[in-house]
Design a protein around this motif. Structure first.
Motif, PDB file in Angstrom:
ATOM      1  N   GLY A   8       0.797  -1.225   0.000  1.00 11.89           N
ATOM      2  CA  GLY A   8       0.000   0.000   0.000  1.00 11.89           C
ATOM      3  C   GLY A   8       0.828   1.272   0.000  1.00 11.89           C
ATOM      4  N   ARG A   9       2.127   1.143   0.147  1.00  8.64           N
ATOM      5  CA  ARG A   9       2.994   2.328   0.153  1.00  8.64           C
ATOM      6  C   ARG A   9       3.359   2.744  -1.263  1.00  8.64           C
ATOM      7  N   GLN A  10       3.645   4.005  -1.403  1.00  9.66           N
ATOM      8  CA  GLN A  10       4.040   4.564  -2.699  1.00  9.66           C
ATOM      9  C   GLN A  10       5.426   4.059  -3.088  1.00  9.66           C
ATOM     10  N   MET A  11       5.661   3.976  -4.375  1.00 10.42           N
ATOM     11  CA  MET A  11       6.951   3.544  -4.897  1.00 10.42           C
ATOM     12  C   MET A  11       8.081   4.422  -4.359  1.00 10.42           C
ATOM     13  N   LYS A  12       7.822   5.707  -4.185  1.00 11.09           N
ATOM     14  CA  LYS A  12       8.866   6.638  -3.738  1.00 11.09           C
ATOM     15  C   LYS A  12       8.901   6.811  -2.221  1.00 11.09           C
ATOM     16  N   ASP A  13       8.148   5.998  -1.490  1.00 12.29           N
ATOM     17  CA  ASP A  13       8.211   5.993  -0.028  1.00 12.29           C
ATOM     18  C   ASP A  13       9.640   5.618   0.377  1.00 12.29           C
ATOM     19  N   ASP A  14      10.161   6.266   1.392  1.00  8.97           N
ATOM     20  CA  ASP A  14      11.547   6.039   1.796  1.00  8.97           C
ATOM     21  C   ASP A  14      11.853   4.566   2.079  1.00  8.97           C
ATOM     22  N   LYS A  60       1.433   2.488  -6.204  1.00 12.66           N
ATOM     23  CA  LYS A  60       1.354   1.905  -4.859  1.00 12.66           C
ATOM     24  C   LYS A  60       1.694   0.427  -4.948  1.00 12.66           C
ATOM     25  N   LEU A  61       2.492  -0.044  -3.993  1.00 14.64           N
ATOM     26  CA  LEU A  61       2.857  -1.453  -3.959  1.00 14.64           C
ATOM     27  C   LEU A  61       1.618  -2.266  -3.602  1.00 14.64           C
ATOM     28  N   ASP A  62       1.140  -3.066  -4.561  1.00 13.97           N
ATOM     29  CA  ASP A  62      -0.080  -3.825  -4.309  1.00 13.97           C
ATOM     30  C   ASP A  62       0.138  -5.330  -4.247  1.00 13.97           C
ATOM     31  N   VAL A  63       1.278  -5.832  -4.731  1.00 14.28           N
ATOM     32  CA  VAL A  63       1.544  -7.271  -4.693  1.00 14.28           C
ATOM     33  C   VAL A  63       3.034  -7.506  -4.462  1.00 14.28           C
ATOM     34  N   SER A 138      -0.864  -9.509  -0.993  1.00 17.46           N
ATOM     35  CA  SER A 138      -1.571  -8.515  -1.814  1.00 17.46           C
ATOM     36  C   SER A 138      -2.430  -7.604  -0.960  1.00 17.46           C
ATOM     37  N   THR A 139      -2.611  -6.382  -1.457  1.00 17.39           N
ATOM     38  CA  THR A 139      -3.596  -5.527  -0.849  1.00 17.39           C
ATOM     39  C   THR A 139      -4.968  -6.020  -1.312  1.00 17.39           C
TER      40      THR A 139
END
Length: 142
Positions: A8-14, A60-63, A138-139
């Motif tokens: 669920g986090r964004q690709m550019k999340d730290d 967003k990371l979904d899988v 998965s989300t």
């Protein structure tokens, strides 16, 4: 690695960027080349480490695909890198879900897969020849 916390986090999340950098993972943009109204996605793979990320069209990371056995060009993941339970057999996974009250679905007929519902996320255990070969986190809605 705490894969579920990354879902669920964004690709550019730290935290996501840190995993990408530590594992020298390249992000590949996969767009709808066939004009079938498929949503664009992004892939990042660590074949030598045994896992792959999929990000949705919103990045967003979904899988997270986790390879327990070598398959599809991926080495098996190190057991210590998986923070969720790893069940060796279909029956062990299903029994754990029943015992702990986790809602689940399963493949009809053959004991090919069982999928647990953990609220915002799911864990999909896939088996080949009676042994776990891949775990997919998965989300919901994926």
């Amino acid at each position: 690695m705490k894969f579920e916390t990354l879902l669920g986090r964004q690709m550019k999340d730290d935290d996501v960027v840190e995993v990408l950098e530590i594992n020298d993972m390249q992000v590949v943009y996969d767009f709808d080349r066939t004009h079938e109204n498929l949503e664009d996605v992004y892939w990042a793979a660590a074949p030598s480490r045994g896992f792959q990320f999929r990000f949705d069209h919103d990045q967003k990371l979904d899988v997270v695909f986790i390879y327990i056995m070598a398959s599809e060009g991926f080495a098996p993941i190190a057991q210590g890198d998986v923070e969720v339970p790893v069940f060796e057999t279909f029956d062990h996974a299903k029994e754990a879900f029943v015992r702990t009250g986790i809602p689940f679905s399963e493949s009809p007929g053959e004991k090919w897969w069982v999928k647990g519902d953990f609220g915002a996320n799911t864990r999909h255990y896939q088996f080949r020849d009676g042994a776990l070969f891949r775990l997919t986190l998965s989300t919901k809605g994926t």
